[in-house]
Write an enzyme that holds these catalytic residues in place. Structure first.
Site, PDB file in Angstrom:
ATOM      1  N   ALA A  65     -17.903 -33.923 -58.509  1.00 53.39           N
ATOM      2  CA  ALA A  65     -17.505 -32.803 -59.695  1.00 53.39           C
ATOM      3  C   ALA A  65     -16.316 -32.503 -59.702  1.00 53.39           C
ATOM      4  O   ALA A  65     -15.783 -31.902 -58.134  1.00 53.39           O
ATOM      5  CB  ALA A  65     -18.928 -31.510 -60.013  1.00 53.39           C
ATOM      6  N   GLY A 108     -20.994 -35.282 -57.573  1.00 49.57           N
ATOM      7  CA  GLY A 108     -21.788 -35.707 -58.850  1.00 49.57           C
ATOM      8  C   GLY A 108     -21.221 -37.009 -59.464  1.00 49.57           C
ATOM      9  O   GLY A 108     -22.111 -37.338 -60.068  1.00 49.57           O
ATOM     10  N   GLU A 111     -24.318 -39.094 -57.713  1.00 48.64           N
ATOM     11  CA  GLU A 111     -25.347 -38.038 -58.985  1.00 48.64           C
ATOM     12  C   GLU A 111     -25.223 -38.559 -60.368  1.00 48.64           C
ATOM     13  O   GLU A 111     -26.908 -39.253 -60.748  1.00 48.64           O
ATOM     14  CB  GLU A 111     -25.416 -36.634 -58.882  1.00 48.64           C
ATOM     15  CG  GLU A 111     -25.405 -35.861 -57.369  1.00 48.64           C
ATOM     16  CD  GLU A 111     -25.546 -34.230 -56.686  1.00 48.64           C
ATOM     17  OE1 GLU A 111     -24.194 -33.995 -57.202  1.00 48.64           O
ATOM     18  OE2 GLU A 111     -26.757 -34.362 -57.147  1.00 48.64           O
ATOM     19  N   GLU A 131     -20.694 -32.159 -50.779  1.00 44.44           N
ATOM     20  CA  GLU A 131     -20.610 -31.153 -50.832  1.00 44.44           C
ATOM     21  C   GLU A 131     -20.787 -29.434 -49.935  1.00 44.44           C
ATOM     22  O   GLU A 131     -20.452 -28.772 -49.554  1.00 44.44           O
ATOM     23  CB  GLU A 131     -21.547 -30.757 -51.726  1.00 44.44           C
ATOM     24  CG  GLU A 131     -21.796 -31.429 -53.569  1.00 44.44           C
ATOM     25  CD  GLU A 131     -22.512 -32.777 -53.519  1.00 44.44           C
ATOM     26  OE1 GLU A 131     -22.929 -33.153 -51.911  1.00 44.44           O
ATOM     27  OE2 GLU A 131     -22.604 -33.272 -54.890  1.00 44.44           O
TER      28      GLU A 131
HETATM   29  C1  HXC Z   1     -10.839 -32.610 -58.255  1.00 47.85           C
HETATM   30  C2  HXC Z   1      -9.821 -34.581 -57.022  1.00 47.85           C
HETATM   31  C3  HXC Z   1     -11.706 -34.794 -56.758  1.00 47.85           C
HETATM   32  C4  HXC Z   1     -12.817 -33.701 -57.303  1.00 47.85           C
HETATM   33  C5  HXC Z   1      -9.903 -36.662 -56.015  1.00 47.85           C
HETATM   34  N1  HXC Z   1      -9.507 -35.183 -56.804  1.00 47.85           N
HETATM   35  N2  HXC Z   1     -11.395 -36.005 -56.433  1.00 47.85           N
HETATM   36  N3  HXC Z   1      -9.709 -33.337 -58.115  1.00 47.85           N
HETATM   37  N4  HXC Z   1     -12.244 -32.672 -58.122  1.00 47.85           N
HETATM   38  N5  HXC Z   1     -13.756 -34.121 -56.902  1.00 47.85           N
HETATM   39  C6  HXC Z   1      -7.869 -35.690 -56.686  1.00 47.85           C
HETATM   40  C7  HXC Z   1      -7.008 -35.065 -55.665  1.00 47.85           C
HETATM   41  O1  HXC Z   1      -6.702 -33.447 -55.929  1.00 47.85           O
HETATM   42  C8  HXC Z   1      -5.475 -36.097 -56.022  1.00 47.85           C
HETATM   43  O2  HXC Z   1      -4.916 -35.107 -56.632  1.00 47.85           O
HETATM   44  C9  HXC Z   1      -6.411 -37.339 -56.216  1.00 47.85           C
HETATM   45  O3  HXC Z   1      -7.438 -36.800 -57.538  1.00 47.85           O
HETATM   46  C10 HXC Z   1      -6.213 -38.341 -55.097  1.00 47.85           C
HETATM   47  O4  HXC Z   1      -7.361 -38.072 -54.368  1.00 47.85           O
HETATM   48  P1  HXC Z   1      -6.775 -37.889 -53.051  1.00 47.85           P
HETATM   49  O5  HXC Z   1      -7.936 -36.772 -52.291  1.00 47.85           O
HETATM   50  O6  HXC Z   1      -4.856 -37.666 -52.902  1.00 47.85           O
HETATM   51  O7  HXC Z   1      -7.595 -39.673 -52.597  1.00 47.85           O
HETATM   52  P2  HXC Z   1      -7.799 -39.905 -51.036  1.00 47.85           P
HETATM   53  O8  HXC Z   1      -7.188 -39.419 -50.150  1.00 47.85           O
HETATM   54  O9  HXC Z   1      -7.502 -41.367 -51.901  1.00 47.85           O
HETATM   55  O10 HXC Z   1      -9.186 -39.397 -51.284  1.00 47.85           O
HETATM   56  C11 HXC Z   1     -10.110 -40.175 -51.727  1.00 47.85           C
HETATM   57  C12 HXC Z   1     -11.036 -39.070 -51.429  1.00 47.85           C
HETATM   58  C13 HXC Z   1     -11.138 -37.555 -52.169  1.00 47.85           C
HETATM   59  C14 HXC Z   1     -12.249 -39.463 -50.201  1.00 47.85           C
HETATM   60  C15 HXC Z   1     -12.718 -39.132 -52.583  1.00 47.85           C
HETATM   61  O11 HXC Z   1      -9.994 -37.305 -53.247  1.00 47.85           O
HETATM   62  C16 HXC Z   1     -12.335 -36.536 -51.673  1.00 47.85           C
HETATM   63  O12 HXC Z   1     -12.423 -36.089 -50.614  1.00 47.85           O
HETATM   64  N6  HXC Z   1     -12.734 -35.773 -52.716  1.00 47.85           N
HETATM   65  C17 HXC Z   1     -13.610 -35.192 -52.814  1.00 47.85           C
HETATM   66  C18 HXC Z   1     -14.621 -35.419 -52.838  1.00 47.85           C
HETATM   67  C19 HXC Z   1     -15.848 -34.580 -52.438  1.00 47.85           C
HETATM   68  O13 HXC Z   1     -15.955 -33.502 -52.371  1.00 47.85           O
HETATM   69  N7  HXC Z   1     -16.698 -34.595 -53.913  1.00 47.85           N
HETATM   70  C20 HXC Z   1     -17.984 -33.909 -54.202  1.00 47.85           C
HETATM   71  C21 HXC Z   1     -17.443 -32.301 -54.917  1.00 47.85           C
HETATM   72  S1  HXC Z   1     -18.337 -31.742 -55.224  1.00 47.85           S
HETATM   73  P3  HXC Z   1      -3.737 -34.676 -57.364  1.00 47.85           P
HETATM   74  O14 HXC Z   1      -2.965 -33.475 -58.196  1.00 47.85           O
HETATM   75  O15 HXC Z   1      -2.745 -33.892 -55.270  1.00 47.85           O
HETATM   76  O16 HXC Z   1      -2.858 -36.368 -56.867  1.00 47.85           O
HETATM   77  C22 HXC Z   1     -19.489 -32.160 -56.068  1.00 47.85           C
HETATM   78  C23 HXC Z   1     -20.830 -31.015 -57.217  1.00 47.85           C
HETATM   79  C24 HXC Z   1     -21.808 -31.666 -57.488  1.00 47.85           C
HETATM   80  O17 HXC Z   1     -19.619 -33.121 -56.871  1.00 47.85           O
HETATM   81  C25 HXC Z   1     -23.180 -30.572 -57.886  1.00 47.85           C
HETATM   82  C26 HXC Z   1     -22.287 -29.378 -59.022  1.00 47.85           C
HETATM   83  C27 HXC Z   1     -23.364 -28.812 -59.422  1.00 47.85           C
END
Ligand code: HXC
Length: 257
Positions: A65, A108, A111, A131
């Protein structure tokens, strides 16, 4: 309809839907969710389409998400918007949906893949429910669907430690149906979808329906439903055609009737 966050490509009877927010690793924001549910719902009633593939990029199916969109929301916002409930539209789609997952399928994203009917993974795929690292828990089925796919021990491990699972582990534990080289992923998924699309659509829809019922009902009720649906397929011309084709040693020509 023109979409900004997804691409929809129709290839004969198969639709390929590609999540397309590459700069955010296909993070699932509200717009993407709305567009995806709208597109899949439209494809479900499009008579020219028989199966759907949902994919992302080679680096990310979807990294979750959109954290930046969620960050500032209050409890009242989340509750009032019933945040993420619209995803339920996806599980109402009757035609089969294959998730073709390369790269990250996190939160997400994992999911969403699990809401599809089965997952074909590229060998670089990484699945996770991170998460917990953000101070929250899965909110779109991660605690429920992942547990049904891989069992309690591994689901707990994933949800409590936030670690990622690679493609080999995902296949070993039943999360994905097969692993293919990432470079061939979309082609392989489309091939599988074309195979499905070559069959009689009513039988395909019923097969999807009964397998899904296995997760919602008792074994006795599930078996009863399966038997009744099996009987009902004898009301279709395609059952006669499929069995005649076998007996006559020729390819079946299904008409979805
Ligand atoms: C918003 C995101 C994002 C996310 C990545 N980006 N994941 N933006 N939401 N979930 C953005 C980063 O901010 C960055 O933007 C660009 O994408 C590239 O990501 P990087 O982190 O620079 O890439 P990398 O170093 O290769 O790392 C990849 C990664 C990391 C390991 C996947 O991005 C990461 O950990 N992302 C978050 C994963 C996460 O926690 N997902 C769960 C979300 S909560 P900029 O602008 O800086 O270039 C969820 C809840 C679901 O899903 C249920 C809801 C009700």
């Amino acid at each position: 309809m023109a979409y900004e966050t997804i691409l929809v490509d129709k290839r004969d009877k198969v639709a390929l839907v590609t999540l397309n927010r590459p700069k955010a690793l296909n993070a699932l924001n509200t717009q993407l969710m709305k567009e995806l549910v709208t597109a899949l719902t439209a494809l479900d009633t499009d008579d020219s389409i028989a199966a759907i593939v949902v994919t992302g990029s080679e680096k990310a199916f979807a990294a979750g998400a959109d954290i930046k969109e969620m960050q500032g929301k209050s409890y009242a916002d989340m509750y009032r918007e019933d945040f993420f409930s619209e995803w339920e539209g996806l599980v109402r789609v009757r035609k089969p949906i294959i998730a073709a997952v390369a790269g990250y399928a996190l939160g997400g994203g994992c999911e969403l893949a699990m809401m599809c009917d089965f997952i074909i993974a590229g060998d670089n795929a990484k699945f996770g429910q991170p998460e917990i690292t953000l101070g929250v828990i899965p909110g779109m089925g991660g605690s429920q669907r992942l547990t049904r796919f891989v069992g309690k021990s591994k689901a707990m491990d994933m949800c409590l430690t936030g670690r990622m699972m690679d493609a080999a582990e995902a296949e070993r534990s039943g999360l994905v149906s097969r692993v293919v080289p990432a470079a061939n992923l979309v082609d392989e998924a489309i091939k599988a979808a074309e195979k499905i699309a070559s069959f009689s659509l009513p039988s395909v829809i019923m097969a999807k329906d009964v397998v899904n019922r296995a997760y919602e009902t008792t074994l006795a009720e599930g078996l009863r439903l399966e038997r009744r649906m099996f009987h009902s397929l004898f009301a279709f011309e395609d059952q006669k055609e499929g069995m005649a084709a076998f007996a006559e040693k020729r390819a079946a020509n299904f008409k979805n009737r």
